[in-house]
Scaffold this motif. Structure first.
Motif, PDB file in Angstrom:
ATOM      1  N   PRO A   1     -11.159   5.854  -0.590  1.00  0.00           N
ATOM      2  CA  PRO A   1     -10.192   4.776  -0.418  1.00  0.00           C
ATOM      3  C   PRO A   1      -9.280   4.635  -1.632  1.00  0.00           C
ATOM      4  O   PRO A   1      -9.627   5.049  -2.735  1.00  0.00           O
ATOM      5  N   PHE A   2      -8.102   4.028  -1.413  1.00  0.00           N
ATOM      6  CA  PHE A   2      -7.160   3.825  -2.500  1.00  0.00           C
ATOM      7  C   PHE A   2      -7.707   2.796  -3.491  1.00  0.00           C
ATOM      8  O   PHE A   2      -8.077   1.694  -3.109  1.00  0.00           O
TER       9      PHE A   2
ATOM     10  N   LEU B   1      11.850   5.305  -0.316  1.00  0.00           N
ATOM     11  CA  LEU B   1      12.518   4.457  -1.296  1.00  0.00           C
ATOM     12  C   LEU B   1      11.880   3.073  -1.327  1.00  0.00           C
ATOM     13  O   LEU B   1      11.775   2.443  -2.382  1.00  0.00           O
ATOM     14  N   TYR B   2      11.442   2.586  -0.164  1.00  0.00           N
ATOM     15  CA  TYR B   2      10.752   1.290  -0.124  1.00  0.00           C
ATOM     16  C   TYR B   2       9.557   1.299  -1.071  1.00  0.00           C
ATOM     17  O   TYR B   2       9.383   0.373  -1.877  1.00  0.00           O
ATOM     18  N   ALA B   3       8.744   2.341  -0.996  1.00  0.00           N
ATOM     19  CA  ALA B   3       7.581   2.450  -1.875  1.00  0.00           C
ATOM     20  C   ALA B   3       8.004   2.507  -3.334  1.00  0.00           C
ATOM     21  O   ALA B   3       7.373   1.888  -4.203  1.00  0.00           O
ATOM     22  N   ALA B   4       9.072   3.222  -3.617  1.00  0.00           N
ATOM     23  CA  ALA B   4       9.553   3.339  -4.993  1.00  0.00           C
ATOM     24  C   ALA B   4       9.989   1.978  -5.542  1.00  0.00           C
ATOM     25  O   ALA B   4       9.747   1.661  -6.708  1.00  0.00           O
ATOM     26  N   THR B   5      10.626   1.152  -4.698  1.00  0.00           N
ATOM     27  CA  THR B   5      11.050  -0.164  -5.171  1.00  0.00           C
ATOM     28  C   THR B   5       9.844  -1.055  -5.444  1.00  0.00           C
ATOM     29  O   THR B   5       9.856  -1.873  -6.373  1.00  0.00           O
TER      30      THR B   5
ATOM     31  N   LEU C   1       4.194 -13.611 -19.640  1.00  0.00           N
ATOM     32  CA  LEU C   1       4.272 -14.185 -18.298  1.00  0.00           C
ATOM     33  C   LEU C   1       3.132 -13.623 -17.453  1.00  0.00           C
ATOM     34  O   LEU C   1       3.100 -12.413 -17.192  1.00  0.00           O
ATOM     35  N   PRO C   2       2.176 -14.445 -17.012  1.00  0.00           N
ATOM     36  CA  PRO C   2       1.098 -13.929 -16.173  1.00  0.00           C
ATOM     37  C   PRO C   2       1.642 -13.485 -14.810  1.00  0.00           C
ATOM     38  O   PRO C   2       2.304 -14.265 -14.116  1.00  0.00           O
ATOM     39  N   THR C   3       1.395 -12.230 -14.441  1.00  0.00           N
ATOM     40  CA  THR C   3       1.849 -11.697 -13.154  1.00  0.00           C
ATOM     41  C   THR C   3       0.720 -10.984 -12.436  1.00  0.00           C
ATOM     42  O   THR C   3      -0.111 -10.320 -13.063  1.00  0.00           O
ATOM     43  N   SER C   4       0.705 -11.123 -11.113  1.00  0.00           N
ATOM     44  CA  SER C   4      -0.287 -10.443 -10.272  1.00  0.00           C
ATOM     45  C   SER C   4       0.413  -9.794  -9.086  1.00  0.00           C
ATOM     46  O   SER C   4       1.091 -10.473  -8.311  1.00  0.00           O
ATOM     47  N   GLY C   5       0.264  -8.470  -8.966  1.00  0.00           N
ATOM     48  CA  GLY C   5       0.839  -7.734  -7.854  1.00  0.00           C
ATOM     49  C   GLY C   5      -0.156  -7.621  -6.715  1.00  0.00           C
ATOM     50  O   GLY C   5      -1.339  -7.358  -6.935  1.00  0.00           O
ATOM     51  N   LEU C   6       0.324  -7.802  -5.490  1.00  0.00           N
ATOM     52  CA  LEU C   6      -0.532  -7.816  -4.302  1.00  0.00           C
ATOM     53  C   LEU C   6      -0.146  -6.657  -3.388  1.00  0.00           C
ATOM     54  O   LEU C   6       0.903  -6.696  -2.733  1.00  0.00           O
ATOM     55  N   ARG C   7      -0.978  -5.637  -3.373  1.00  0.00           N
ATOM     56  CA  ARG C   7      -0.690  -4.465  -2.539  1.00  0.00           C
ATOM     57  C   ARG C   7      -1.242  -4.698  -1.129  1.00  0.00           C
ATOM     58  O   ARG C   7      -2.409  -4.460  -0.841  1.00  0.00           O
ATOM     59  N   PHE C   8      -0.371  -5.177  -0.239  1.00  0.00           N
ATOM     60  CA  PHE C   8      -0.764  -5.496   1.133  1.00  0.00           C
ATOM     61  C   PHE C   8      -0.920  -4.220   1.959  1.00  0.00           C
ATOM     62  O   PHE C   8      -0.122  -3.294   1.850  1.00  0.00           O
ATOM     63  N   PHE C   9      -1.929  -4.220   2.821  1.00  0.00           N
ATOM     64  CA  PHE C   9      -2.196  -3.099   3.720  1.00  0.00           C
ATOM     65  C   PHE C   9      -1.965  -3.520   5.164  1.00  0.00           C
ATOM     66  O   PHE C   9      -2.700  -4.337   5.716  1.00  0.00           O
ATOM     67  N   THR C  10      -0.932  -2.985   5.807  1.00  0.00           N
ATOM     68  CA  THR C  10      -0.610  -3.113   7.231  1.00  0.00           C
ATOM     69  C   THR C  10      -1.043  -4.455   7.815  1.00  0.00           C
ATOM     70  O   THR C  10      -2.051  -4.549   8.524  1.00  0.00           O
TER      71      THR C  10
ATOM     72  N   SER D   1       0.830  -1.211   0.000  1.00  0.00           N
ATOM     73  CA  SER D   1       0.000   0.000   0.000  1.00  0.00           C
ATOM     74  C   SER D   1       0.859   1.254   0.000  1.00  0.00           C
ATOM     75  O   SER D   1       0.378   2.350  -0.317  1.00  0.00           O
ATOM     76  N   SER D   2       2.142   1.115   0.327  1.00  0.00           N
ATOM     77  CA  SER D   2       3.048   2.266   0.345  1.00  0.00           C
ATOM     78  C   SER D   2       3.179   2.912  -1.027  1.00  0.00           C
ATOM     79  O   SER D   2       3.573   4.082  -1.118  1.00  0.00           O
ATOM     80  N   VAL D   3       2.858   2.186  -2.109  1.00  0.00           N
ATOM     81  CA  VAL D   3       3.015   2.761  -3.445  1.00  0.00           C
ATOM     82  C   VAL D   3       2.103   3.968  -3.656  1.00  0.00           C
ATOM     83  O   VAL D   3       2.375   4.810  -4.526  1.00  0.00           O
ATOM     84  N   TYR D   4       1.029   4.087  -2.860  1.00  0.00           N
ATOM     85  CA  TYR D   4       0.107   5.213  -3.046  1.00  0.00           C
ATOM     86  C   TYR D   4       0.719   6.542  -2.606  1.00  0.00           C
ATOM     87  O   TYR D   4       0.256   7.601  -3.019  1.00  0.00           O
TER      88      TYR D   4
END
Length: 335
Positions: free
Chosen positions: A138-139, A151-155, A172-181, A128-131
């Motif tokens: 809500p995001f 920098l963590y969010a940027a990576t 290549l099928p990819t799925s990103g998982l934006r975890f919240f706390t 969730s830091s990417v926001y």
């Protein structure tokens, strides 16, 4: 299925591995056991997995591609769950090069391995830091994530971009998982839930940053794992409705998806502290401090895309989750 799970000694990694092993999957876990927090806790997590005959552990740094290839030999996974990373917003400000190796070089190596193996699906941890500086709540996965504040969010944002490139170039099928706390049993000692329970249990002062005005979408680990495995089980596909003139950032013409995984019920930090106080049975001595660099004021997940894709969304009440974490903490540390 044959599944490679990186970050197996980590908080979410251990819980995810347990679920996969219990349903009969063959799991090879990789972790380099960094001393970012107490190594004994990581070893204890691995001990929970060692009882399963369908689990094999490799201690290896993912940034060393040749080392990973040598350790795996001829074994090839059908799917990959990449949870390994260097976590921590504040730590990234002090140790930037660590994040370049653990979150960028290592992820590139994972992508290259997946390409060579022609895996069915790569699901990977984002955050969730990417926001970042986005204040629209809500995001949503389609909100701008172009203004990271650590920098963590940027990576983590870079990981999403890298994944899309491989989804496009190599299908290549990819799925990103934006975890919240994430919180819960076997949690990370560097995170607020663990720090608060430990300090309050020991009668020590807790630091409250931003004078308690922060708001977080605390998400119980069981809900994170349920969401993660459901996504892993459903490989990403191209979005038939994707419009290149009005592109969405959560889907693509390539087999690429991004999902928020949060409780969709943000809590004020002081209310969170109160919930912990009730579970521990002791009032905290609080020290109010200004916000720290890299911290965002609020997180709040819109999980409608996750619900529509896999038919599930996190919903564990904070009071129940905190009580379960405190019970584990007392059992593990003998308090």
């Amino acid at each position: 299925m044959k599944i490679l799970l990186t970050g197996a000694a980590g908080f979410i990694g251990m819980h995810a591995a347990l679920r996969l092993l219990q349903r009969g999957d063959e799991v090879v876990g990789i972790d380099n056991i960094t001393p970012y927090y107490e190594v004994s806790l990581k070893r204890a997590r691995l001990a929970q997995l060692a009882a399963y005959p369908n689990f094999r552990f490799i201690e290896q740094d993912l940034a060393d591609l040749a080392g990973v290839q040598a350790a795996l030999g001829d074994w090839k996974p059908q799917r990959v769950l990449h949870l390994a990373a260097q976590p921590g917003v504040r730590y990234s400000i002090e140790h930037p090069h660590t994040y370049a190796q653990a979150n960028l070089v290592a992820f590139l190596n994972v992508l290259e391995l997946c390409r060579g193996w022609q895996v069915e699906h790569l699901a990977y941890a984002s955050s969730s830091s990417v926001y970042g500086a986005n204040a629209q709540l809500p995001f949503s996965e389609d909100h701008s994530v172009d203004h990271p504040v650590s920098l963590y969010a940027a990576t983590k944002k870079a990981n999403e971009l890298m994944a899309h490139t491989y989804s496009h170039l190599y299908q290549l099928p990819t799925s990103g998982l934006r975890f919240f706390t994430v919180y819960g049993p076997w949690g990370r000692p560097d995170m607020a839930p663990f720090k608060f329970v430990k300090a309050i249990s020991e009668g020590r002062t807790i630091d409250i940053y931003n004078y308690g005005r922060q708001m977080r979408d605390f998400t119980f680990v069981d809900d994170i794992v349920e969401s993660t495995i459901r996504v892993l089980d459903k490989p990403a596909t191209p979005d038939a409705d994707f419009d290149r003139l009005q592109p969405r950032s959560s889907t693509s013409f390539a087999p690429y998806r991004v999902f928020n995984i949060g409780n969709s019920d943000p809590v004020q930090l002081m209310d969170f502290v109160s919930t912990i106080e009730q579970a521990v049975g002791r009032e905290a001595d609080k020290r109010m401090l200004p916000a720290q660099p890299g911290d965002v004021e609020a997180t709040y997940a819109d999980t409608s895309a996750l619900r529509d894709w896999v038919g599930f969304q996190p919903a564990t009440p904070l009071k129940d989750g905190v009580a379960r974490f405190v019970d584990w903490y007392r059992s593990y540390y003998g308090q």
